[in-house]
Design an enzyme around this catalytic site. Structure first.
Site, PDB file in Angstrom:
ATOM      1  N   GLY A  34     -13.127 -39.824 -28.453  1.00 10.34           N
ATOM      2  CA  GLY A  34     -13.983 -38.972 -27.626  1.00 10.34           C
ATOM      3  C   GLY A  34     -13.323 -37.681 -27.189  1.00 10.34           C
ATOM      4  N   GLN A  90     -15.795 -26.401  -3.391  1.00 17.62           N
ATOM      5  CA  GLN A  90     -14.804 -27.243  -2.703  1.00 17.62           C
ATOM      6  C   GLN A  90     -13.591 -26.369  -2.405  1.00 17.62           C
ATOM      7  OE1 GLN A  90     -14.398 -30.945  -4.979  1.00 17.62           O
ATOM      8  NE2 GLN A  90     -16.472 -30.563  -5.713  1.00 17.62           N
ATOM      9  N   HIS A 122     -18.331 -18.784  -5.086  1.00 18.03           N
ATOM     10  CA  HIS A 122     -18.923 -19.220  -3.818  1.00 18.03           C
ATOM     11  C   HIS A 122     -18.336 -18.455  -2.630  1.00 18.03           C
ATOM     12  CE1 HIS A 122     -21.232 -21.600  -1.169  1.00 18.03           C
ATOM     13  NE2 HIS A 122     -20.177 -22.126  -0.599  1.00 18.03           N
ATOM     14  N   LYS A 184     -28.190 -22.889   8.159  1.00 17.30           N
ATOM     15  CA  LYS A 184     -28.193 -24.191   7.477  1.00 17.30           C
ATOM     16  C   LYS A 184     -26.987 -25.008   7.909  1.00 17.30           C
ATOM     17  CE  LYS A 184     -26.726 -24.582   3.106  1.00 17.30           C
ATOM     18  NZ  LYS A 184     -26.731 -24.302   1.663  1.00 17.30           N
TER      19      LYS A 184
HETATM   20  C1  R5P Z   1     -24.037 -23.387  -0.423  1.00 18.96           C
HETATM   21  O1  R5P Z   1     -23.596 -22.964   0.616  1.00 18.96           O
HETATM   22  C2  R5P Z   1     -24.665 -22.498  -1.442  1.00 18.96           C
HETATM   23  O2  R5P Z   1     -24.729 -21.198  -0.993  1.00 18.96           O
HETATM   24  C3  R5P Z   1     -26.049 -22.985  -1.813  1.00 18.96           C
HETATM   25  O3  R5P Z   1     -26.910 -22.824  -0.722  1.00 18.96           O
HETATM   26  C4  R5P Z   1     -25.995 -24.414  -2.208  1.00 18.96           C
HETATM   27  O4  R5P Z   1     -25.000 -24.621  -3.160  1.00 18.96           O
HETATM   28  C5  R5P Z   1     -27.329 -24.875  -2.742  1.00 18.96           C
HETATM   29  O5  R5P Z   1     -27.233 -26.226  -3.054  1.00 18.96           O
HETATM   30  P1  R5P Z   1     -28.528 -27.118  -3.102  1.00 18.96           P
HETATM   31  O6  R5P Z   1     -29.484 -26.482  -4.078  1.00 18.96           O
HETATM   32  O7  R5P Z   1     -28.036 -28.449  -3.561  1.00 18.96           O
HETATM   33  O8  R5P Z   1     -29.096 -27.173  -1.721  1.00 18.96           O
END
Ligand code: R5P
Length: 284
Positions: A34, A90, A122, A184
């Protein structure tokens, strides 16, 4: 010459067209156990550019193999374009005993190349984890491209504070509209809670802007709030359309009219190319 990873062929083609560099064919096979093996043509004396999003653990290994193969084949200078850098979310050890995963992958990628280019990681400071020159470009302004003209009193909305800059860039590129954001909190990898602002979307077209849509949980909650407040059309745009599991269904059920992303990740929704943003860096 441009060497595509299997997950990034469309973008590699677009980059070859934009730069005039040769697009070469990489072949891949698997051993009986694999394990993957890649085969590249001679890169002797060439400036080689690998284009490979690390969308999965397998794609990450493939990238490392491509780097080693390009070196073995004689590349004079090697640039690694990682349009979507996996593990970038991460970015700290969330609990004792856990890794800073993005640092681990950046160390590995940086050790096999002369230079790294990535798109909307990110957090911008991930470039500091590479041991070689690393550049993070933003393609957020391109997210305005597929939006219809004549949106009704458009509201460009970040579902959390980290996407305000991207939402502002999309609004600037579109040319008119208001920018707002929700807040959020993340409960787990799959569960988030979105807290609305006082924004009044009633009868307006709303453009949700985020860097990544993965499970769709974030966008779904934002869209549900907007629908409850009688928004007209809801467009969901993102740089990296990971779209895992039932993300598309979740968004459709929440009232999202259309979903757009870029070709950092190849999906049917990847209608925007980041090639024009990357190509000038390859010509330097
Ligand atoms: C996280 O802070 C990113 O900016 C996105 O909001 C996040 O990765 C979105 O993930 P999901 O679609 O799983 O809510």
């Amino acid at each position: 010459m441009i060497l595509p990873g299997r997950a990034s062929q469309a973008l590699a083609i677009a980059l070859a067209r934009a730069t005039g560099d040769e697009l070469v064919e990489v072949t891949t096979e698997r051993f009986p156990d694999g394990e993957l093996i890649v085969q590249v043509p001679s890169t002797a004396g060439e400036r080689a550019v690998i284009v490979a999003s690390t969308v999965s653990d397998a794609a990450f290994v493939e990238l490392l193999l491509l780097q080693d193969a390009a070196r073995e084949a004689g590349a004079r200078q090697l640039t690694t374009v990682v349009p979507y850098l996996g593990y970038a979310r991460q970015d700290s050890a969330f609990h004792p005993g856990q890794p800073v995963s993005v640092r681990a992958v950046a160390r590995a990628i940086g050790s096999g190349t002369d230079r790294v280019i990535t798109v909307d990681p990110h957090t911008a400071d991930v470039v500091d984890h590479f041991s070689v020159e690393a550049t993070a470009i933003s393609a957020a302004d391109r997210l305005a491209e597929p939006l219809p003209s004549g949106l009704t009193d458009p509201l460009f909305l970040a579902p959390d504070a980290s996407a305000i800059e991207a939402a502002t860039a999309v609004r600037a590129a579109y040319g008119t509209g208001e920018v707002d954001h929700f807040e959020k909190t993340r409960e787990s990898g799959r569960e988030v809670e979105v807290f609305p602002s006082d924004a009044d979307p009633t009868g307006r077209d709303v453009v949700l802007v985020d860097d990544i849509v993965s499970t769709g949980g974030t966008m779904r909650q934002a869209a549900s709030i907007l629908r409850d407040r009688d928004a007209d059309r809801i467009f969901a745009t993102c740089i990296h359309p990971l779209l895992t599991g039932g993300a598309r269904t979740r968004l459709a059920r929440a009232g999202v009219t259309e979903l757009f992303g870029t070709d950092t990740i190849e999906r049917p929704e990847s209608v925007i190319s980041v090639a024009p943003a990357i190509a000038p860096l390859l010509e330097e």
